[in-house]
Structure formats: C-alpha cells, structure tokens
Design a protein around this motif. Structure first.
Motif, PDB file in Angstrom:
ATOM      1  N   UNK A 163       1.215   5.430   0.527  1.00  0.00           N
ATOM      2  CA  UNK A 163       1.908   4.444   0.282  1.00  0.00           C
ATOM      3  C   UNK A 163       2.236   3.969   1.238  1.00  0.00           C
ATOM      4  N   UNK A 164       2.163   2.814   1.428  1.00  0.00           N
ATOM      5  CA  UNK A 164       3.126   2.187   2.909  1.00  0.00           C
ATOM      6  C   UNK A 164       4.380   0.711   1.521  1.00  0.00           C
ATOM      7  N   UNK A 185      -1.868   1.080  15.783  1.00  0.00           N
ATOM      8  CA  UNK A 185      -2.799   1.319  15.352  1.00  0.00           C
ATOM      9  C   UNK A 185      -3.798   2.078  13.892  1.00  0.00           C
ATOM     10  N   UNK A 186      -2.504   2.575  12.871  1.00  0.00           N
ATOM     11  CA  UNK A 186      -2.864   3.292  11.645  1.00  0.00           C
ATOM     12  C   UNK A 186      -3.388   2.006  10.976  1.00  0.00           C
ATOM     13  N   UNK A 187      -2.092   0.676  11.039  1.00  0.00           N
ATOM     14  CA  UNK A 187      -2.121  -0.396  10.095  1.00  0.00           C
ATOM     15  C   UNK A 187      -2.857  -1.178  10.391  1.00  0.00           C
ATOM     16  N   UNK A 188      -3.252  -1.377  12.041  1.00  0.00           N
ATOM     17  CA  UNK A 188      -4.377  -2.105  12.326  1.00  0.00           C
ATOM     18  C   UNK A 188      -5.537  -1.600  11.465  1.00  0.00           C
ATOM     19  N   UNK A 189      -6.257  -0.298  11.611  1.00  0.00           N
ATOM     20  CA  UNK A 189      -7.107   0.250  11.095  1.00  0.00           C
ATOM     21  C   UNK A 189      -7.059  -0.560   9.745  1.00  0.00           C
ATOM     22  N   UNK A 190      -6.086   0.527   9.313  1.00  0.00           N
ATOM     23  CA  UNK A 190      -6.132   0.233   7.207  1.00  0.00           C
ATOM     24  C   UNK A 190      -6.266  -1.454   6.689  1.00  0.00           C
ATOM     25  N   UNK A 191      -5.978  -2.837   7.798  1.00  0.00           N
ATOM     26  CA  UNK A 191      -5.915  -3.793   7.230  1.00  0.00           C
ATOM     27  C   UNK A 191      -7.308  -4.554   8.219  1.00  0.00           C
ATOM     28  N   UNK A 192      -8.139  -4.061   9.281  1.00  0.00           N
ATOM     29  CA  UNK A 192      -9.093  -4.220   9.883  1.00  0.00           C
ATOM     30  C   UNK A 192      -8.634  -5.638  10.489  1.00  0.00           C
ATOM     31  N   UNK A 246      10.649 -10.928  -5.451  1.00  0.00           N
ATOM     32  CA  UNK A 246       9.439 -10.539  -6.080  1.00  0.00           C
ATOM     33  C   UNK A 246       8.847  -9.677  -5.857  1.00  0.00           C
ATOM     34  N   UNK A 247       8.205  -8.557  -6.893  1.00  0.00           N
ATOM     35  CA  UNK A 247       7.648  -7.533  -6.550  1.00  0.00           C
ATOM     36  C   UNK A 247       6.032  -7.747  -5.601  1.00  0.00           C
ATOM     37  N   UNK A 248       5.993  -7.489  -5.003  1.00  0.00           N
ATOM     38  CA  UNK A 248       4.496  -7.435  -3.325  1.00  0.00           C
ATOM     39  C   UNK A 248       4.057  -6.422  -3.934  1.00  0.00           C
ATOM     40  N   UNK A 249       3.392  -5.902  -4.527  1.00  0.00           N
ATOM     41  CA  UNK A 249       2.212  -4.881  -4.544  1.00  0.00           C
ATOM     42  C   UNK A 249       0.523  -4.986  -3.742  1.00  0.00           C
ATOM     43  N   UNK A 250       0.293  -4.006  -3.192  1.00  0.00           N
ATOM     44  CA  UNK A 250      -1.734  -4.221  -3.338  1.00  0.00           C
ATOM     45  C   UNK A 250      -2.025  -2.989  -2.777  1.00  0.00           C
ATOM     46  N   UNK A 251      -3.275  -2.940  -3.757  1.00  0.00           N
ATOM     47  CA  UNK A 251      -4.449  -1.912  -3.371  1.00  0.00           C
ATOM     48  C   UNK A 251      -5.450  -2.189  -3.328  1.00  0.00           C
ATOM     49  N   UNK A 301       0.694  -0.308  -1.085  1.00  0.00           N
ATOM     50  CA  UNK A 301       1.363  -1.051  -0.278  1.00  0.00           C
ATOM     51  C   UNK A 301       2.956  -1.594  -1.980  1.00  0.00           C
ATOM     52  N   UNK A 302       4.039  -0.911  -1.661  1.00  0.00           N
ATOM     53  CA  UNK A 302       4.946  -1.549  -2.372  1.00  0.00           C
ATOM     54  C   UNK A 302       6.142  -2.057  -1.941  1.00  0.00           C
ATOM     55  N   UNK A 303       6.223  -3.458  -1.539  1.00  0.00           N
ATOM     56  CA  UNK A 303       6.999  -3.867  -1.101  1.00  0.00           C
ATOM     57  C   UNK A 303       8.670  -4.638  -2.002  1.00  0.00           C
ATOM     58  N   UNK A 304       8.516  -5.309  -1.711  1.00  0.00           N
ATOM     59  CA  UNK A 304      10.103  -6.468  -1.886  1.00  0.00           C
ATOM     60  C   UNK A 304      10.475  -7.003  -1.040  1.00  0.00           C
ATOM     61  N   UNK A 305       9.917  -8.503  -0.519  1.00  0.00           N
ATOM     62  CA  UNK A 305      10.949  -9.052   0.407  1.00  0.00           C
ATOM     63  C   UNK A 305      11.644  -9.757  -0.472  1.00  0.00           C
TER      64      UNK A 305
END
Length: 556
Positions: free
Chosen positions: A92-93, A104-111, A202-207, A243-247
């Motif tokens: 989980x991010x 570096x990890x986030x850049x790798x995970x999201x290209x 809002x509920x922002x989630x992505x897999x 990813x789970x986030x709430x802006x």
C-alpha cells in the motif's frame, strides 16, 4: 449370411471413399472464384516455444486478452480480481507514509521522469494571469483571514490535538475558501469552471502491477528445487501496488487537459533507461503487505459525465512526522514523490473507467494538475500519463514514459498578526494557482477513440438489459470496491503450528485437518468459488417444485 453382411459393409466403405475422392477433385474447381482461400505459398501455423517459461508467458498474455475483451468497466475490474478470493497481497502506498529515499522507488513504480518546472511563468501568459491575480487577491486574503479566525475560534486549545489532524483541519478550511474565491472570480471569463464537479475529500484509489523486483529468497529456493524452473530462479517478479489517498478537494470536467509533452518525447527508449530502478522488495522501504482486492476509484462511480480530473489539492501533513535527520534534500524529494504518486494514481483510476488498466495500454495521453499544500507552503505539479504497462517485461522493453514536472516550495503568507491580518502575502503562489485554473480542458474524443476496449452499446453494468445480471454485477462490484472482509477469514498459520507441525514434526498423532496438512492451497481459490445464493421454494420463478435451488452467477 455372415459373408453377405461383410461384403455389404465393404461395398459401402468403397462407395464412401470414392465419394470423398470425387469431392476432393471437384471442390477446388467449384471454389476458384474465392481467391482468399488460396495462397501462392503454403502457410503454416507459428512454431511455438514449448518450454515451461514460454508457456507461462502465453498463459499470462491470454489472460490479459480476456480482460481486454470484457465489455464493461465494472466487469473488467472484477475480472482482474477473479484469480484471488481473498484479494492480492498488495503493498500500500498512501498519503500518510513517505519513507526515507522513496523518490527512486516511486519513479520506478510509476515509470515517471521528473523535471523541475520553470520558476518564472512565460511573459505572454503572465500578463493575463496578473489581471486575474489583481481581481482575486483581496478576496483570497479575506478568505485566509476568515479560515484562520474560524479555526482559532473552534479550536482554542490545540495542545491535545495530533499535529497531522490539526494541519489537515486548518488546510481544509483554507483550500475550500481559496477554491471558492477563484471559481467565483474566474468563472465569468473562464467558462469551463461553471461546468466542473467539485469533490470534497474524495476517495482516490488505484491498483497496478510493477515488475523488475528481485525475487524473495524462499521463491528462489523453491524454484531451484524443481528442474523445470531452475533457469527462472533469479528472474524478477511482479508486485501488486495499491494506492489509497484522500485529497482535500478535486475538480473534474468532461474534457481532457491539453498535453505538455509531445509523442516523440513520450516514446523514447533512451529516456526510459534513465528512470531510476528500485529492484528491492517494497518491504525494504517499510511498505507493509496486506490482502485486499485491487480497487480503482477516482472519486466517483463509473458513468459520471465529468470523468477527467483537472486539479487536486493533496495533503502534506505526513511531512510533520518526518525526522529532521532525513535532511533537507530528502524532504524535497519526498514532496516530489508524493506529487508523482497521487497524480499517477488519480489518472490510472480515471483510465480504468475508460476501459484501460494495468494490462491494457493507453491509446492516448491523460493529464492532470496537483497541488500539495498545508495552507502555508505550496508545491505545484503537472503530470502526463502516457503508459500503464510497468509489469513483467514491460519494465525493461516499454519505450513509453510518464512525465511529471514540479515547482519548488512557495509560502503563501508569512504569518497572521494578533489582529488576525495576513502578513507577507506572496503573489507568486496566487499566480501559480490562477495558471492552473485557467488551463482550459479542450481535448474532446469520440466514443470509439475514448473507450476502445469497451463495448459500443454496453459500456457499464447499468446498460445490461438482463435485470438479474445487472443486479448481480453491481452488487459484486460494490462489495469488491468496499473491501469488506469475505465470508471466510483469511487463512493463517499460527506460530505454534509453524514450530511444532511444519518446522519440526512433533505432533504426528494430531488429526490432519488444517489446509497445509491436507495439501490445499487456499490462495488459489477464485472469486467464484463460493456457495451460491439459495432461492426459497415459494420464490422460484419456475414454481415451488422447480429443482433450481440457487441463483445463477454472472462473473466475467
């Protein structure tokens, strides 16, 4: 009589063979007009690699193709989760955790390629922006002072409140007031602001799946123990990311924002090789795995008219708990990582609602704008999503890259004096805000171009004419998206079992009832392996004597 019967059978066989021979001779002459059935050279089927590794790759590709051919948005999302009854073991991010050296990890995970945005706005755009800044400046200052006074009145004693909760509460007030002022001031000249949907918290989630991760030791050891997998023992593995986030707030419109990178820049293998590689397991950064279904939620349900994000305000309250020993450089990198992951996740969820997913590539770019703030400090990011394929071999072979460009931190004000007046107001922040709001979404696409992997008529579950199917799929989709626990608890091996039954066989007389004792792998259980819903006799459509005891299922 026996001889006669045998002769009759023999005669019948001879006649049948003659007829077949005549058919083969006459057939080409009868079909000479259809030239498409004949070629000058013989065509043979492709010779396939029959090795274990090649067969596994083909199985994956066939599954990706099945997902691509599913007609509706909801069914595609269900199909991705079908192999796992208990969900995937995801990492989980969130917007509440940014480990040390995570960029570096986030850049790798999201290209993603990260670029620093120009500090100065272009002169031709600045002249127009300054006109709006002058019109909105006094109202924005009033909004800041109102938010400050309201917060101070509502929370006179903040010593007992968690610092992150304090910051989120205060920032929520400021963001809502600034958004209200800017929309009211600009809507007369920037007409699209009259059409946007504003989502609060809002509920922002992505897999998605990420490739290029070093395999764990137990996987390497297991593969080396089998002759057909020895050569694959050290191959990189995929890891599911959630990813789970709430802006604080998000703005959506029916059209897309214009791109800021060309197709040539977006598809460059040499540029793709410059993306940092983080091959270590996500647990090395402190990301904890958990079992859940992969969910993609951009803050609204499928079928909403305004389906493209324009602006989102993200929290940076997590920066309050970062140790000072991490240093100033890592502090800035963490902000950039936060801007990248929130932008990528929001766009990925929107892409899923248009038929794309982590296995089906985008056919056009998508853009959004992200603001990371605590009310006083502001960072601005623009993100362009060009590719979703970051799993398996695509982590090395995919020439497409995503782009994010971000600014340095700006302070909107210095402080509030004893009278509650805003001191040291920074026009540069307001200029950046206005620049984001006047970036008009203008890209329109027809249905075939916008949603190439969806059915032309049945794009959502609500479009199904079969009532039972529609209700079943809607219920399944919403239950999956809610991530409530399944009927059966997630299986686990207790510590005493690990010691006394697995590592050391010291209880041979105990009855073998547990799944690891009877050779059952519970993780291979699929979503459709469950007891169907029972139909009482009085409610059976065919009558009380009908033997159809259970309702049908409509899994994709």
């Amino acid at each position: 009589m026996l001889i006669l019967r045998q002769s009759n059978k023999l005669r019948a066989c001879i006649n049948a063979s003659n007829n077949r021979c005549l058919a083969t001779k006459v057939q080409p002459a009868a079909q000479t007009n259809n030239n498409s059935e004949y070629t000058d050279e013989p065509q043979y089927p492709e010779i396939q690699d029959v090795s274990f590794k090649a067969r596994k790759v083909r199985e994956k590709e066939d599954w990706y193709k099945e997902i691509e051919e599913v007609p509706t948005v909801e069914e595609k999302l269900i199909k991705i989760n079908m192999p796992r009854y208990y969900g995937y073991k995801v990492f989980k991010l969130t917007d509440e955790k940014l480990p040390y050296n995570c960029l570096p990890a986030i850049q790798h995970y999201t290209r993603t390629i990260f670029e620093n945005a120009d500090e100065n706005i272009a002169p031709e755009a600045l002249q127009k922006i300054n006109i709006f800044v002058e019109a909105a400046k006094s109202d924005v200052q009033d909004a800041l002072e109102f938010a400050h006074e309201y917060y101070k009145h509502k929370y006179p004693n903040t010593s007992d409140i968690d610092p992150q909760v304090m910051e989120r509460t205060f920032t929520q007030l400021i963001v809502e007031q600034i958004n209200r002022v800017l929309i009211n001031t600009l809507a007369a000249d920037i007409s699209y602001l009259n059409e946007v949907d504003v989502d609060y918290n809002p509920r922002h989630e992505a897999f998605w799946f990420v490739g290029g991760i070093d395999p764990p030791k137990n996987v390497v050891k297991s593969k080396k123990g089998h002759s057909w997998q020895k050569e694959m023992a050290n191959d990189s593995v995929d890891r599911p990311i959630q990813y789970n986030g709430t802006p604080y707030l998000a703005l959506r419109h029916k059209y897309q924002l214009p791109t800021f990178k060309s197709d040539i820049d977006s598809e460059n293998m040499e540029l793709a090789k410059t993306i940092p590689r983080f091959n270590y397991d996500p647990r090395t950064l402190g990301f904890v795995p958990a079992y859940q279904h992969g969910t993609n939620v951009p803050g609204f349900w499928p079928g909403a008219r305004n389906g493209f994000g324009c602006i989102s305000y993200q929290s940076r309250a997590v920066m309050n708990i970062r140790p000072a020993s991490f240093g100033e450089v890592d502090f800035k990198e963490a902000l950039h990582a936060h801007g990248i992951q929130t932008s990528y996740a929001w766009l990925l969820a929107q892409a899923n609602y248009n038929g794309f997913n982590t296995f089906s590539e985008l056919t056009y770019p998508m853009n959004t704008q992200t603001i990371v703030t605590n009310g006083k400090d502001w960072s601005f990011y623009e993100y362009q999503l060009n590719t979703l394929l970051v799993h398996s071999r695509h982590i090395d072979d995919n020439p497409r890259v995503n782009f994010c460009r971000g600014t340095k931190e700006y302070q909107l004000y210095q402080e509030f004096n004893d009278a509650g007046k805003c001191i040291g107001f920074n026009d540069q922040v307001l200029q950046r805000l206005v620049q984001f709001y006047i970036n008009v979404p203008t890209i329109q696409r027809n249905s075939a171009e916008l949603q190439p992997y969806l059915d032309t008529e049945v794009k959502h579950v609500a479009d199904h004419k079969n009532v039972d199917k529609r209700e079943f799929l809607e219920k399944t989709f919403k239950h999956m998206t809610s991530n409530r626990p399944r009927h059966l608890a997630v299986p686990e091996i207790y510590l005493w079992e690990k010691i006394y039954k697995i590592d050391h066989n010291t209880r041979p007389i105990d009855p073998k009832r547990r799944y690891f004792e009877v050779g059952v792998n519970p993780w291979k259980r699929t979503m459709d392996q469950h007891q169907k819903e029972y139909i009482p006799r009085a409610c059976r459509p065919e009558g009380p004597k009908s033997k159809k005891k259970f309702k049908p299922t409509y899994y994709p």
